[in-house]
Scaffold this active site. Sequence first.
Site, short mmCIF file in Angstrom:
data_model
loop_
_atom_site.label_atom_id
_atom_site.label_comp_id
_atom_site.label_asym_id
_atom_site.label_seq_id
_atom_site.Cartn_x
_atom_site.Cartn_y
_atom_site.Cartn_z
N GLY A 71 0.81 -1.21 0.00
CA GLY A 71 0.00 0.00 0.00
C GLY A 71 0.85 1.27 0.00
O GLY A 71 0.52 2.24 -0.69
N ASN A 151 -8.55 4.12 7.91
CA ASN A 151 -7.93 3.00 8.65
C ASN A 151 -8.16 3.06 10.15
O ASN A 151 -8.09 2.05 10.83
CB ASN A 151 -6.43 2.94 8.36
N GLN A 179 -7.73 -0.21 3.07
CA GLN A 179 -8.58 -0.78 4.12
C GLN A 179 -9.91 -1.29 3.58
O GLN A 179 -10.55 -2.12 4.20
CB GLN A 179 -8.86 0.27 5.21
N SER A 199 -3.42 -3.46 -0.90
CA SER A 199 -2.32 -4.14 -0.22
C SER A 199 -2.81 -5.51 0.25
O SER A 199 -3.81 -5.60 0.97
CB SER A 199 -1.88 -3.30 0.98
N ALA A 200 -2.09 -6.57 -0.14
CA ALA A 200 -2.58 -7.94 0.10
C ALA A 200 -2.74 -8.31 1.58
O ALA A 200 -3.64 -9.05 1.94
CB ALA A 200 -1.65 -8.94 -0.60
N HIS A 201 -1.85 -7.76 2.43
CA HIS A 201 -1.87 -8.24 3.83
C HIS A 201 -3.07 -7.72 4.63
O HIS A 201 -3.26 -8.12 5.78
CB HIS A 201 -0.55 -7.92 4.55
N THR A 237 12.42 -6.96 -10.12
CA THR A 237 11.96 -8.33 -10.37
C THR A 237 10.68 -8.59 -9.57
O THR A 237 10.61 -8.28 -8.38
CB THR A 237 13.06 -9.34 -9.96
N CYS A 325 3.45 6.93 18.76
CA CYS A 325 4.55 7.27 19.67
C CYS A 325 5.55 8.15 18.93
O CYS A 325 6.14 7.76 17.95
CB CYS A 325 5.22 5.99 20.16
N1 PLP Z 1 -3.10 3.06 3.40
C1 PLP Z 1 -3.89 2.69 4.42
C2 PLP Z 1 -5.26 3.27 4.53
C3 PLP Z 1 -3.44 1.77 5.36
O1 PLP Z 1 -4.23 1.41 6.37
C4 PLP Z 1 -2.13 1.24 5.22
C5 PLP Z 1 -1.59 0.29 6.23
O2 PLP Z 1 -1.95 0.30 7.36
C6 PLP Z 1 -1.34 1.65 4.12
C7 PLP Z 1 -1.87 2.55 3.24
C8 PLP Z 1 0.03 1.10 3.92
O3 PLP Z 1 -0.02 -0.21 3.42
P1 PLP Z 1 1.22 -1.22 3.54
O4 PLP Z 1 1.29 -1.64 4.96
O5 PLP Z 1 0.89 -2.33 2.62
O6 PLP Z 1 2.42 -0.47 3.09
#
Ligand code: PLP
Length: 383
Positions: A71, A151, A179, A199-201, A237, A325
Amino acid sequence: MKQIYLDHAATTYTDERVVQKMLPYFSEVFGNASSLHFFGQKAQGALIEARKQVAGFLGAKEKEIYFTSGGTESDNWAMIGGAIANAGKGKHIVTTAIEHHAIKDSAEKLKKRGFDVTYVMPDEYGVISPESIEKALRGDTILVSVMTANNEIGTVEPIEEIGRLLKERKILFHTDAVQAAGHLPIDVSAMNVDMLSLSAHKFYGPKGVGALYIRNGVAVDKYMNGGAQERNRRAGTENLAGIVGLAEALRIAVEELPEESERLTALRDHLIERVLTEIPSATLNGHRTKRLSNNANFCFGSVEGESMLLNLDLSGIAASSGSACMSGSFEPSYVLTSIGVDAERASSSLRLTLGRKTTLEDIDYTVDTIKRVIDRLKAISPF
Ligand code: PLP
């Protein structure tokens, strides 16, 4: 002790079906997709297939999907690449006060390079109105970026309407759907966007892999320099196992979305209902209904979010607070202060984000524990 994970907005575990799909791409199909030999061509075939799948799920064309490292890279590329490629037409960019740092910090960087940035404020629920975006536009506006869903507070933005007004004015429109993907239907045409980050995770895929949709014909400067991968627009790559995993995770998320979204919405509403009725000091952050099906975010008043987190952790509950923090002291969340929560109250916030394995029993245990923790913290508070 129970272990309850309620931090799915931070990351999700990788689904076992996704892991199984990825495994051959670490050792059997290990070629470089750019190589002309058999090994490379097999990898290339898998890459083509994954791109086709992802494009299909987003309502895009294959050549409009670019795989990235996640992301953050997708957001950085859209903002910086979009601004640089269109600088000849103007130097004004519009975004919002509640974007993720990947957008916010890119906007700040562009400001230092001579671009002018307007940050649009949300209403008290975190909603960015199309009218407020329209008001911020100028003759020299070249790029607008508004997230699909926030998020921290989970508010879902009116992307389709904002996209419609930008389309009429031919202004480039990017949305950070990191999100939202997996929780909301994503269709780039219906959303009227020119660029979209994933973002896959965040949807049970692997970490370190994402995608940027770039509408055909949209000018975006190259961000990663080097080889000619991704049609010469994103060098490096390809992370083949990750890309295969992203495509499989997206397939599962899209297929299961209607049922899972209904299940999560019911659990989320039960959580919100119980917290608001049983904890007098609690308030909900974000919109009551225009929010992600898995997000609940509260302020509790006279207790510190970090103390709550540590105490919940001791009871086996993993959650998150909105504060960051900064050099040893906790700064209140800029998302909460942007929706009008004062700094002191913002420091008592707690984000609970539900997932595929969350049960009703988990939610009830969590609410009971929060009540216990608040009572204990209040009892030992010197104020
Ligand atoms: N954008 C949003 C709204 C997110 O919540 C996050 C990750 O928390 C990101 C971008 C960043 O994604 P990544 O962790 O895959 O770099």
